[in-house]
Design a protein around this motif. Structure first.
Motif, mmCIF file in Angstrom:
data_model
loop_
_atom_site.group_PDB
_atom_site.id
_atom_site.type_symbol
_atom_site.label_atom_id
_atom_site.label_comp_id
_atom_site.label_asym_id
_atom_site.label_seq_id
_atom_site.Cartn_x
_atom_site.Cartn_y
_atom_site.Cartn_z
ATOM 1 N N PRO A 117 1.402 -6.329 8.863
ATOM 2 C CA PRO A 117 1.418 -5.252 7.863
ATOM 3 C C PRO A 117 0.538 -4.056 8.196
ATOM 4 C CG PRO A 117 1.281 -7.376 6.792
ATOM 5 C CD PRO A 117 1.138 -7.635 8.251
ATOM 6 N N ARG A 118 -0.679 -4.286 8.631
ATOM 7 C CA ARG A 118 -1.568 -3.159 8.908
ATOM 8 C C ARG A 118 -1.074 -2.341 10.099
ATOM 9 N NH1 ARG A 118 -7.585 -5.864 7.997
ATOM 10 N NH2 ARG A 118 -7.289 -6.344 5.769
ATOM 11 N N GLU A 119 -0.579 -3.031 11.117
ATOM 12 C CA GLU A 119 -0.054 -2.314 12.273
ATOM 13 C C GLU A 119 1.191 -1.524 11.898
ATOM 14 O OE1 GLU A 119 -1.361 -5.291 12.350
ATOM 15 O OE2 GLU A 119 -3.026 -4.902 13.733
ATOM 16 N N ARG A 120 2.037 -2.111 11.044
ATOM 17 C CA ARG A 120 3.233 -1.394 10.584
ATOM 18 C C ARG A 120 2.856 -0.203 9.711
ATOM 19 N NH1 ARG A 120 8.130 -2.622 10.272
ATOM 20 N NH2 ARG A 120 8.280 -2.335 8.012
ATOM 21 N N PHE A 121 1.811 -0.356 8.917
ATOM 22 C CA PHE A 121 1.303 0.757 8.099
ATOM 23 C C PHE A 121 0.897 1.924 8.995
ATOM 24 C CE2 PHE A 121 -0.727 2.073 4.061
ATOM 25 C CZ PHE A 121 -1.466 3.157 4.521
ATOM 26 N N LEU A 122 0.122 1.631 10.030
ATOM 27 C CA LEU A 122 -0.357 2.681 10.926
ATOM 28 C C LEU A 122 0.781 3.321 11.712
ATOM 29 C CD1 LEU A 122 -3.593 0.967 12.272
ATOM 30 C CD2 LEU A 122 -3.466 2.852 10.636
ATOM 31 N N ARG A 123 1.770 2.522 12.048
ATOM 32 C CA ARG A 123 2.865 3.034 12.881
ATOM 33 C C ARG A 123 3.926 3.772 12.078
ATOM 34 N NH1 ARG A 123 6.537 -0.586 17.103
ATOM 35 N NH2 ARG A 123 7.763 1.157 17.933
ATOM 36 N N PHE A 124 4.252 3.235 10.891
ATOM 37 C CA PHE A 124 5.380 3.777 10.136
ATOM 38 C C PHE A 124 4.988 4.445 8.816
ATOM 39 C CE2 PHE A 124 7.104 0.068 12.508
ATOM 40 C CZ PHE A 124 7.932 0.761 13.369
ATOM 41 N N GLU A 157 2.899 4.077 4.831
ATOM 42 C CA GLU A 157 2.991 3.162 3.694
ATOM 43 C C GLU A 157 4.366 3.149 3.030
ATOM 44 O OE1 GLU A 157 1.286 7.035 2.048
ATOM 45 O OE2 GLU A 157 1.272 5.892 3.905
ATOM 46 N N LYS A 158 5.096 4.263 3.099
ATOM 47 C CA LYS A 158 6.394 4.348 2.425
ATOM 48 C C LYS A 158 7.441 3.447 3.072
ATOM 49 C CE LYS A 158 5.675 9.012 0.653
ATOM 50 N NZ LYS A 158 4.288 9.085 1.100
ATOM 51 N N ASN A 159 7.208 3.018 4.290
ATOM 52 C CA ASN A 159 8.188 2.194 4.993
ATOM 53 C C ASN A 159 7.839 0.711 4.988
ATOM 54 O OD1 ASN A 159 10.100 4.227 6.038
ATOM 55 N ND2 ASN A 159 8.287 5.029 7.042
ATOM 56 N N LEU A 160 6.816 0.345 4.229
ATOM 57 C CA LEU A 160 6.454 -1.067 4.107
ATOM 58 C C LEU A 160 7.154 -1.684 2.903
ATOM 59 C CD1 LEU A 160 4.301 -0.252 6.207
ATOM 60 C CD2 LEU A 160 2.683 -1.698 4.982
ATOM 61 N N THR A 161 7.450 -2.972 3.005
ATOM 62 C CA THR A 161 8.032 -3.692 1.870
ATOM 63 C C THR A 161 6.955 -3.936 0.820
ATOM 64 O OG1 THR A 161 7.529 -5.880 2.757
ATOM 65 C CG2 THR A 161 9.621 -4.866 3.439
ATOM 66 N N ASN A 162 7.387 -4.316 -0.374
ATOM 67 C CA ASN A 162 6.429 -4.661 -1.432
ATOM 68 C C ASN A 162 5.508 -5.784 -0.986
ATOM 69 O OD1 ASN A 162 7.596 -2.755 -3.106
ATOM 70 N ND2 ASN A 162 8.876 -4.226 -4.199
ATOM 71 N N ALA A 163 6.084 -6.759 -0.297
ATOM 72 C CA ALA A 163 5.285 -7.901 0.164
ATOM 73 C C ALA A 163 4.241 -7.459 1.187
ATOM 74 C CB ALA A 163 6.190 -8.978 0.756
ATOM 75 N N GLU A 164 4.606 -6.552 2.067
ATOM 76 C CA GLU A 164 3.664 -6.080 3.082
ATOM 77 C C GLU A 164 2.523 -5.286 2.449
ATOM 78 O OE1 GLU A 164 6.475 -5.646 7.045
ATOM 79 O OE2 GLU A 164 6.547 -4.091 5.503
ATOM 80 N N LEU A 165 2.850 -4.425 1.488
ATOM 81 C CA LEU A 165 1.804 -3.669 0.793
ATOM 82 C C LEU A 165 0.872 -4.607 0.041
ATOM 83 C CD1 LEU A 165 3.947 -0.702 -0.587
ATOM 84 C CD2 LEU A 165 2.206 -0.562 1.198
ATOM 85 N N LEU A 166 1.463 -5.584 -0.630
ATOM 86 C CA LEU A 166 0.658 -6.550 -1.373
ATOM 87 C C LEU A 166 -0.193 -7.393 -0.435
ATOM 88 C CD1 LEU A 166 -0.004 -7.626 -4.165
ATOM 89 C CD2 LEU A 166 2.010 -9.100 -4.040
ATOM 90 N N ALA A 167 0.332 -7.692 0.745
ATOM 91 C CA ALA A 167 -0.432 -8.461 1.740
ATOM 92 C C ALA A 167 -1.667 -7.692 2.188
ATOM 93 C CB ALA A 167 0.460 -8.788 2.937
#
Length: 232
Positions: free
Chosen positions: A20-27, A29-39
């Motif tokens: 999740p954190r790596e996806r946040f940095l790369r893509f 916050e708008k492209n993260l799923t609810n589960a990833e943000l909550l994680a």
């Protein structure tokens, strides 16, 4: 080959580009799923569950994000893996979201006239040495919900594209927009290009269902409303 149910499911076990954190940095916050943000809010999982697995379990148990908003700390702590600290983290974020959504409308800026619109942006634009094209996005009661600079430079059809303006309006669930730009010369008299752009945006707004309320040109000491001039 038999799956070993005792293998730990941790974030570290996930491929790097699925964390999740790596996806946040790369893509973002708008492209993260609810589960990833909550994680990310939870921070860590448990011995046998990753933070993503724990987040998914929480969402499933309470039927999605909507089901989280009225739960107590004690209710969250009924979920295995959600202790007091994690429960407080989730509740804190939910409370912040509620406060953002419950901002009193009187704390926002209401645009009731071209003068109101001019006053809102005059201090920002009248001293600019370049032309700036700015949009205010309004709710159904004409309160400002967002402001965005669309373009910097000379105004013409090719640079002020309706797609960019109305894409943001749709994203913000705006009911209407007001466009502004400044004339660095200090003279807000509309040019032929100003009028053409205004008419184009007005027609696009009618098709999309998001009204262009006005296009206001700001000069050094006065402004011109193209609505008042009869171009809308």
């Amino acid at each position: 080959m038999q799956f070993d149910s005792n293998i730990k499911s941790t974030i570290a076990c996930l491929p790097f580009d699925e964390r999740p954190r790596e996806r946040f940095l790369r893509f973002g916050e708008k492209n993260l799923t609810n589960a990833e943000l909550l994680a990310i809010i939870l921070g860590t999982g448990t011995k046998n569950e990753s933070a993503v697995d724990l987040a998914k379990k929480l969402l499933i148990y309470y039927g999605g994000l909507h089901g989280l908003k009225d739960k107590s700390l004690e209710e969250f702590m009924k979920i295995k893996g959600i202790g007091q600290a994690k429960g407080m983290q989730v509740l804190s974020v939910i409370e912040l979201a509620k406060r953002l959504n419950q901002l009193r409308e009187e704390e926002r800026y209401m645009v009731r006239s071209p003068q109101d619109g001019a006053n809102y942006l005059w201090h920002e634009l009248r001293e600019e040495k370049q032309e700036k094209f700015v949009c205010l996005y309004l709710n159904v009661k004409n309160y400002v919900i967002d402001k965005k600079t669309i373009f910097i430079g000379s105004l013409n059809h090719s640079v002020v594209h309706p797609r960019e303006i109305f894409k943001e309006a749709i994203r913000k669930s705006a009911a209407s927009i007001i466009c502004f730009h400044n004339h660095p010369s200090g003279d807000p008299t509309p040019s032929k290009e100003d009028i053409e752009v205004t008419k184009r945006l007005f027609e696009c707004g009618k098709i999309i269902g998001i009204d262009l309320l006005d296009h206001i040109i700001l000069g050094q000491k006065r402004y011109v409303s193209l609505k008042e001039k009869g171009y809308l």
